[in-house]
Design a protein around this motif. Structure first.
Motif, PDB file in Angstrom:
ATOM      1  N   SER A 196      13.046   0.227  -9.136  1.00 26.58           N
ATOM      2  CA  SER A 196      14.362   0.531  -8.573  1.00 26.58           C
ATOM      3  C   SER A 196      14.625   2.025  -8.436  1.00 26.58           C
ATOM      4  N   SER A 197      14.013   2.848  -9.288  1.00 24.83           N
ATOM      5  CA  SER A 197      14.235   4.298  -9.214  1.00 24.83           C
ATOM      6  C   SER A 197      13.276   4.991  -8.259  1.00 24.83           C
ATOM      7  N   GLY A 198      12.237   4.290  -7.811  1.00 30.36           N
ATOM      8  CA  GLY A 198      11.234   4.906  -6.967  1.00 30.36           C
ATOM      9  C   GLY A 198      10.295   5.815  -7.733  1.00 30.36           C
ATOM     10  N   SER A 199      10.243   5.668  -9.052  1.00 31.80           N
ATOM     11  CA  SER A 199       9.370   6.515  -9.876  1.00 31.80           C
ATOM     12  C   SER A 199       8.077   5.818 -10.265  1.00 31.80           C
ATOM     13  N   LYS A 200       7.968   4.512  -9.973  1.00 32.11           N
ATOM     14  CA  LYS A 200       6.749   3.753 -10.261  1.00 32.11           C
ATOM     15  C   LYS A 200       6.373   2.916  -9.050  1.00 32.11           C
ATOM     16  N   TYR A 232     -10.281 -15.800  -8.432  1.00 31.09           N
ATOM     17  CA  TYR A 232      -9.510 -14.916  -7.573  1.00 31.09           C
ATOM     18  C   TYR A 232      -8.305 -15.688  -7.043  1.00 31.09           C
ATOM     19  N   VAL A 233      -7.199 -14.992  -6.832  1.00 32.18           N
ATOM     20  CA  VAL A 233      -5.994 -15.628  -6.316  1.00 32.18           C
ATOM     21  C   VAL A 233      -5.398 -14.751  -5.222  1.00 32.18           C
ATOM     22  N   THR A 234      -4.466 -15.309  -4.498  1.00 31.32           N
ATOM     23  CA  THR A 234      -3.733 -14.568  -3.477  1.00 31.32           C
ATOM     24  C   THR A 234      -2.355 -14.237  -4.024  1.00 31.32           C
ATOM     25  N   ILE A 235      -2.122 -12.955  -4.314  1.00 38.22           N
ATOM     26  CA  ILE A 235      -0.809 -12.526  -4.806  1.00 38.22           C
ATOM     27  C   ILE A 235       0.190 -12.628  -3.655  1.00 38.22           C
ATOM     28  N   SER A 236       1.258 -13.384  -3.871  1.00 36.74           N
ATOM     29  CA  SER A 236       2.256 -13.562  -2.808  1.00 36.74           C
ATOM     30  C   SER A 236       3.470 -12.666  -2.998  1.00 36.74           C
ATOM     31  N   SER A 237       3.748 -12.247  -4.231  1.00 35.74           N
ATOM     32  CA  SER A 237       4.858 -11.309  -4.447  1.00 35.74           C
ATOM     33  C   SER A 237       4.639 -10.542  -5.736  1.00 35.74           C
ATOM     34  N   LEU A 238       5.151  -9.329  -5.738  1.00 35.67           N
ATOM     35  CA  LEU A 238       5.030  -8.413  -6.868  1.00 35.67           C
ATOM     36  C   LEU A 238       6.339  -7.638  -6.948  1.00 35.67           C
ATOM     37  N   VAL A 239       7.013  -7.685  -8.098  1.00 32.88           N
ATOM     38  CA  VAL A 239       8.351  -7.089  -8.165  1.00 32.88           C
ATOM     39  C   VAL A 239       8.652  -6.620  -9.585  1.00 32.88           C
ATOM     40  N   PHE A 240       9.326  -5.473  -9.684  1.00 34.35           N
ATOM     41  CA  PHE A 240       9.822  -4.962 -10.956  1.00 34.35           C
ATOM     42  C   PHE A 240      11.202  -5.566 -11.242  1.00 34.35           C
ATOM     43  N   SER A 241      11.547  -5.660 -12.526  1.00 31.96           N
ATOM     44  CA  SER A 241      12.934  -5.932 -12.876  1.00 31.96           C
ATOM     45  C   SER A 241      13.750  -4.683 -12.571  1.00 31.96           C
ATOM     46  N   MET A 242      15.069  -4.842 -12.434  1.00 28.44           N
ATOM     47  CA  MET A 242      15.910  -3.714 -12.054  1.00 28.44           C
ATOM     48  C   MET A 242      15.896  -2.602 -13.097  1.00 28.44           C
ATOM     49  N   ASP A 243      15.651  -2.946 -14.365  1.00 32.45           N
ATOM     50  CA  ASP A 243      15.587  -1.915 -15.405  1.00 32.45           C
ATOM     51  C   ASP A 243      14.175  -1.364 -15.588  1.00 32.45           C
ATOM     52  N   SER A 244      13.228  -1.807 -14.783  1.00 28.83           N
ATOM     53  CA  SER A 244      11.834  -1.337 -14.793  1.00 28.83           C
ATOM     54  C   SER A 244      11.090  -1.660 -16.088  1.00 28.83           C
ATOM     55  N   GLN A 245      11.608  -2.589 -16.868  1.00 29.04           N
ATOM     56  CA  GLN A 245      10.934  -2.954 -18.114  1.00 29.04           C
ATOM     57  C   GLN A 245       9.883  -4.041 -17.907  1.00 29.04           C
ATOM     58  N   PHE A 246      10.009  -4.802 -16.832  1.00 31.70           N
ATOM     59  CA  PHE A 246       9.096  -5.904 -16.578  1.00 31.70           C
ATOM     60  C   PHE A 246       8.567  -5.847 -15.152  1.00 31.70           C
ATOM     61  N   LEU A 247       7.384  -6.436 -14.972  1.00 29.52           N
ATOM     62  CA  LEU A 247       6.762  -6.545 -13.662  1.00 29.52           C
ATOM     63  C   LEU A 247       6.321  -7.994 -13.492  1.00 29.52           C
TER      64      LEU A 247
END
Length: 437
Positions: A196-200, A232-247
């Motif tokens: 969310s901060s654009g730092s990671k 091997y798998v096909t990643i369909s989505s990748l997202v951080f939590s809003m507090d950047s503590q989880f992925l």
């Protein structure tokens, strides 16, 4: 409406949705179908409220909402080269743009709107839809893979820098300059996302076994997570939590993986105070003498929590959101359902499915009700995308500063807007159309 209970699996509808996306702060879900599109608020576990729905444009395959505002961007298979921008509360079209080839993806924050084609990316100023830059010399990107930081103060853009390796190009959407390139993976990229901060910046390759997190803007590796080893798998989505503590990562398998960013992979105590700590230090020292691939595998962290889906092989997206003051894992699937899980932020483990909602039912629609998590509706388009500014003025969309961009008919300024954008009344842009020859 009251959704189906979690312990009563819904009937499967194969590929009922043509597209679905969570908004930038995970407070809303947009879906596209053969009939049109719908927007839902995500303020409650028990109830799924439909904020808006439209059947005016059929066969929608891209729909993106700007936070919890009334700005929505839609692309249809009937006109795959045309982007339509709407103010859905007023039922008005703000503008539409046509491009030289099919639109593959769209990303937006309160400063920029990106349109990704297979071999080019268009960067618009979202406040007046002026085209600022066209990135023409990018590698072929057939899936339209790109990411935009939701933090408009930096507006970083990331996209693949190679067709054969996992190189990422980091681009500054405000200064319109390339920042750096990151050698993220050996194989080609499958997913990229900013926090969310654009730092990671997190990424995964087409193999889908390893997920890496890099610092922005210097591109240094911070974390490395192993999603799995057996297949091997096909990643369909990748997202951080809003507090950047989880992925969070979902794929074509039945498991959603959640990783915790609670320490750096290289940060370990210099002087261990316990026997287990001492042995851990000796173990990590031993990795220096092992082959690089084995050493990397030993250093990779595993999932902190998982969510089990009752299906596999279907397209899906996930997100982590706080609903009714508790952390939740949300998974939307192409079968037309939204699955909500509880997440234990302290101990992790298996997430518990607590609710299943149908996205194709009529739902509770209140066109005069705004998302419970957001302030009252802005009165104008400009206020929808930015805070009030006395200096904001209408600008003609057209050619970029470097001569690239939409090669089309120029609409005279008086046909686009009659004066400065008014931020405190009901005035807004009249409809505008830019057409390629």
């Amino acid at each position: 409406m009251e959704a189906e209970a979690a312990d009563a699996p819904p009937d499967r509808v194969e590929a009922a949705l043509s597209c679905f996306s969570f908004n930038q702060d995970c407070t809303s879900l947009a879906i596209g179908t053969k009939a049109g599109y719908k927007l839902f608020s995500l303020s409650s576990v028990e109830h799924l409220d439909q904020v808006h729905g439209s059947n005016e444009i059929p066969d929608v395959y891209i729909v993106e909402r700007l936070f919890s505002s009334s700005l929505v961007v839609v692309v249809s298979h009937t006109k795959p080269r045309q982007m339509n921008v709407y103010h859905f509360k007023k039922g008005t079209e703000i503008c539409n743009y046509s491009y030289s080839s099919n639109i593959l993806s769209i990303r937006l924050n309160r400063q920029r709107l990106l349109v990704c084609l297979e071999e080019s990316i268009y960067i618009h100023n979202i406040k007046d839809m002026k085209l600022l830059k066209t990135l023409l010399d990018i590698p072929s990107n057939p899936t339209g893979l790109c990411a935009l930081s939701i933090n408009h103060s930096n507006s970083y853009l990331a996209y693949p820098g190679s067709q054969t390796t996992g190189e990422i190009v980091l681009y500054d959407g405000n200064s319109l300059k390339t920042v750096c390139t990151i050698a993220a993976h050996e194989g080609t990229l499958a997913a990229i996302t900013f926090d969310s901060s654009g730092s990671k910046l997190a990424s995964a390759s087409e193999k889908g076994t390893v997920i890496r997190v890099f610092s922005v803007p210097d591109g240094q590796k911070l974390y490395e997570f192993r999603r799995g080893m057996k297949r091997y798998v096909t990643i369909s989505s990748l997202v951080f939590s809003m507090d950047s503590q989880f992925l969070c990562a979902s794929s074509n398998t039945e498991t959603v993986h959640i990783f915790k960013l609670d320490h750096l992979t290289d940060s370990r105590p210099e002087e261990p105070s316990t026997w287990s700590g001492y042995m851990g230090k000796m173990f990590m020292a031993a990795t220096n003498y092992l082959p690089a691939q084995v050493s990397d595998m030993m250093n990779q962290d595993r999932a902190f929590a998982t969510g089990r889906l009752n299906f596999s092989g279907q397209k899906n997206i996930c997100t982590l959101s706080t609903i009714q003051k508790l952390p939740r894992l949300l998974v939307a699937s192409s079968d037309g359902h939204l699955y909500i899980y509880n997440l234990d932020p302290q101990d992790g483990g298996e997430c518990v499915l607590i609710k299943t909602h149908s996205l194709l039912s009529s739902g509770t629609t209140d066109e005069n009700k705004e998302n419970d998590l957001s302030p009252s509706l802005p009165p104008s388009y400009a206020a929808t995308v930015a805070r009030p500014s006395t200096s904001a003025a209408s600008t003609m969309p057209g050619y970029s500063e470097d001569g690239g961009a939409l090669r089309g008919e120029v609409i005279p300024e008086h046909e686009f807007a009659t004066g400065p954008v008014c931020l405190d009344d009901e005035n807004e842009f009249p409809p505008v159309s830019i057409r390629n020859p």
